[in-house]
Design a protein around this motif. Structure first.
Motif, mmCIF file in Angstrom:
data_model
loop_
_atom_site.group_PDB
_atom_site.id
_atom_site.type_symbol
_atom_site.label_atom_id
_atom_site.label_comp_id
_atom_site.label_asym_id
_atom_site.label_seq_id
_atom_site.Cartn_x
_atom_site.Cartn_y
_atom_site.Cartn_z
ATOM 1 N N LYS A 67 0.785 -1.233 0.000
ATOM 2 C CA LYS A 67 0.000 0.000 0.000
ATOM 3 C C LYS A 67 0.817 1.282 0.000
ATOM 4 N N ASP A 68 2.108 1.247 0.273
ATOM 5 C CA ASP A 68 2.898 2.466 0.403
ATOM 6 C C ASP A 68 3.594 2.910 -0.879
ATOM 7 N N LEU A 69 3.348 2.288 -2.003
ATOM 8 C CA LEU A 69 4.039 2.641 -3.244
ATOM 9 C C LEU A 69 3.381 3.856 -3.895
ATOM 10 N N GLU A 70 4.222 4.688 -4.516
ATOM 11 C CA GLU A 70 3.750 5.898 -5.181
ATOM 12 C C GLU A 70 4.231 5.915 -6.627
ATOM 13 N N SER A 71 3.536 6.632 -7.468
ATOM 14 C CA SER A 71 3.936 6.711 -8.871
ATOM 15 C C SER A 71 5.112 7.663 -9.086
ATOM 16 N N SER A 72 5.555 8.343 -8.039
ATOM 17 C CA SER A 72 6.724 9.225 -8.165
ATOM 18 C C SER A 72 8.036 8.441 -8.103
ATOM 19 N N LEU A 73 7.973 7.157 -7.808
ATOM 20 C CA LEU A 73 9.169 6.314 -7.731
ATOM 21 C C LEU A 73 9.563 5.827 -9.124
ATOM 22 N N ASP A 74 10.784 5.349 -9.256
ATOM 23 C CA ASP A 74 11.247 4.681 -10.477
ATOM 24 C C ASP A 74 11.331 3.190 -10.208
ATOM 25 N N LEU A 75 11.079 2.388 -11.229
ATOM 26 C CA LEU A 75 11.155 0.938 -11.104
ATOM 27 C C LEU A 75 12.385 0.460 -11.861
ATOM 28 N N PHE A 76 13.187 -0.391 -11.245
ATOM 29 C CA PHE A 76 14.374 -0.952 -11.874
ATOM 30 C C PHE A 76 14.209 -2.456 -11.962
ATOM 31 N N LEU A 77 14.434 -3.002 -13.152
ATOM 32 C CA LEU A 77 14.409 -4.442 -13.360
ATOM 33 C C LEU A 77 15.809 -4.963 -13.086
ATOM 34 N N LEU A 78 15.938 -5.800 -12.056
ATOM 35 C CA LEU A 78 17.232 -6.322 -11.647
ATOM 36 C C LEU A 78 17.470 -7.657 -12.319
ATOM 37 N N GLY A 79 18.735 -8.037 -12.503
ATOM 38 C CA GLY A 79 19.028 -9.326 -13.113
ATOM 39 C C GLY A 79 20.487 -9.441 -13.460
ATOM 40 N N ASN A 80 20.802 -10.467 -14.254
ATOM 41 C CA ASN A 80 22.186 -10.717 -14.644
ATOM 42 C C ASN A 80 22.707 -9.658 -15.618
ATOM 43 N N GLU A 81 21.836 -9.174 -16.473
ATOM 44 C CA GLU A 81 22.235 -8.116 -17.387
ATOM 45 C C GLU A 81 22.185 -6.778 -16.658
ATOM 46 N N LYS A 82 22.457 -5.702 -17.352
ATOM 47 C CA LYS A 82 22.427 -4.407 -16.682
ATOM 48 C C LYS A 82 20.996 -4.060 -16.279
ATOM 49 N N GLU A 83 20.881 -3.221 -15.265
ATOM 50 C CA GLU A 83 19.562 -2.831 -14.772
ATOM 51 C C GLU A 83 18.841 -2.015 -15.834
ATOM 52 N N ARG A 84 17.555 -2.277 -15.961
ATOM 53 C CA ARG A 84 16.722 -1.503 -16.876
ATOM 54 C C ARG A 84 15.837 -0.594 -16.035
ATOM 55 N N LYS A 85 15.757 0.671 -16.417
ATOM 56 C CA LYS A 85 14.990 1.661 -15.654
ATOM 57 C C LYS A 85 13.663 1.928 -16.337
ATOM 58 N N PHE A 86 12.613 2.031 -15.516
ATOM 59 C CA PHE A 86 11.275 2.314 -16.002
ATOM 60 C C PHE A 86 10.684 3.470 -15.203
ATOM 61 N N ASN A 87 10.005 4.381 -15.893
ATOM 62 C CA ASN A 87 9.241 5.437 -15.230
ATOM 63 C C ASN A 87 7.829 4.923 -14.995
ATOM 64 N N ILE A 88 7.338 5.067 -13.795
ATOM 65 C CA ILE A 88 6.009 4.564 -13.452
ATOM 66 C C ILE A 88 4.954 5.565 -13.905
ATOM 67 N N ASP A 89 4.007 5.098 -14.729
ATOM 68 C CA ASP A 89 2.881 5.926 -15.152
ATOM 69 C C ASP A 89 1.767 5.883 -14.124
ATOM 70 N N SER A 90 1.416 4.672 -13.709
ATOM 71 C CA SER A 90 0.335 4.539 -12.728
ATOM 72 C C SER A 90 0.465 3.213 -11.991
ATOM 73 N N ILE A 91 -0.113 3.190 -10.806
ATOM 74 C CA ILE A 91 -0.164 1.980 -9.996
ATOM 75 C C ILE A 91 -1.641 1.666 -9.781
ATOM 76 N N LEU A 92 -2.061 0.492 -10.221
ATOM 77 C CA LEU A 92 -3.464 0.104 -10.172
ATOM 78 C C LEU A 92 -3.649 -1.027 -9.163
ATOM 79 N N PRO A 93 -4.103 -0.706 -7.953
ATOM 80 C CA PRO A 93 -4.286 -1.754 -6.945
ATOM 81 C C PRO A 93 -5.581 -2.532 -7.173
ATOM 82 N N ASP A 94 -5.617 -3.745 -6.674
ATOM 83 C CA ASP A 94 -6.812 -4.576 -6.693
ATOM 84 C C ASP A 94 -7.511 -4.372 -5.355
ATOM 85 N N TYR A 95 -8.502 -3.501 -5.318
ATOM 86 C CA TYR A 95 -9.145 -3.138 -4.060
ATOM 87 C C TYR A 95 -9.983 -4.262 -3.473
#
Length: 109
Positions: A67-95
């Motif tokens: 519940k504490d996530l905001e769309s002002s954060l950036d999302l990074f995909l972690l893994g063996n390759e280099k990190e990929r950065k994503f800008n968050i457009d929206s967060i859609l919770p399942d109420y």
């Protein structure tokens, strides 16, 4: 959703800003939350609506409810390759169930 599909490690980080003293850009933000997610490309109607605005890589991540996530954060995909950065457009919770959330993102290239 099958929890076995949550196979991609992602990190939510604050956005890099500027140092108030030197006024130089900071390297990166602080990691707020790390979790496993499912990743899928936006398809069909969602894809064409996104492509009409700009040609960007739009991706939908599904994570467990937090519940504490905001769309002002950036999302990074972690893994063996280099990190990929994503800008968050929206967060859609399942109420109804409060089990999963969908995070709509655009990849920073």
């Amino acid at each position: 959703m099958n929890p076995g599909k949550l196979k991609y490690r992602v990190a939510f980080r604050t956005q890099a800003g500027t140092d108030p003293v030197t006024r130089l850009p900071t390297e990166g933000g602080e990691t707020v939350y790390t979790c496993w997610s499912a990743m899928e490309a936006v398809s069909g109607k969602e894809y064409f609506a996104a492509a009409a605005v700009q040609a960007e890589n739009t991706v939908k991540f599904t994570i467990r409810y937090k519940k504490d996530l905001e769309s002002s954060l950036d999302l990074f995909l972690l893994g063996n390759e280099k990190e990929r950065k994503f800008n968050i457009d929206s967060i859609l919770p399942d109420y109804d169930n409060k089990r999963y959330m969908r995070v709509m993102c655009k990849e920073v290239i």
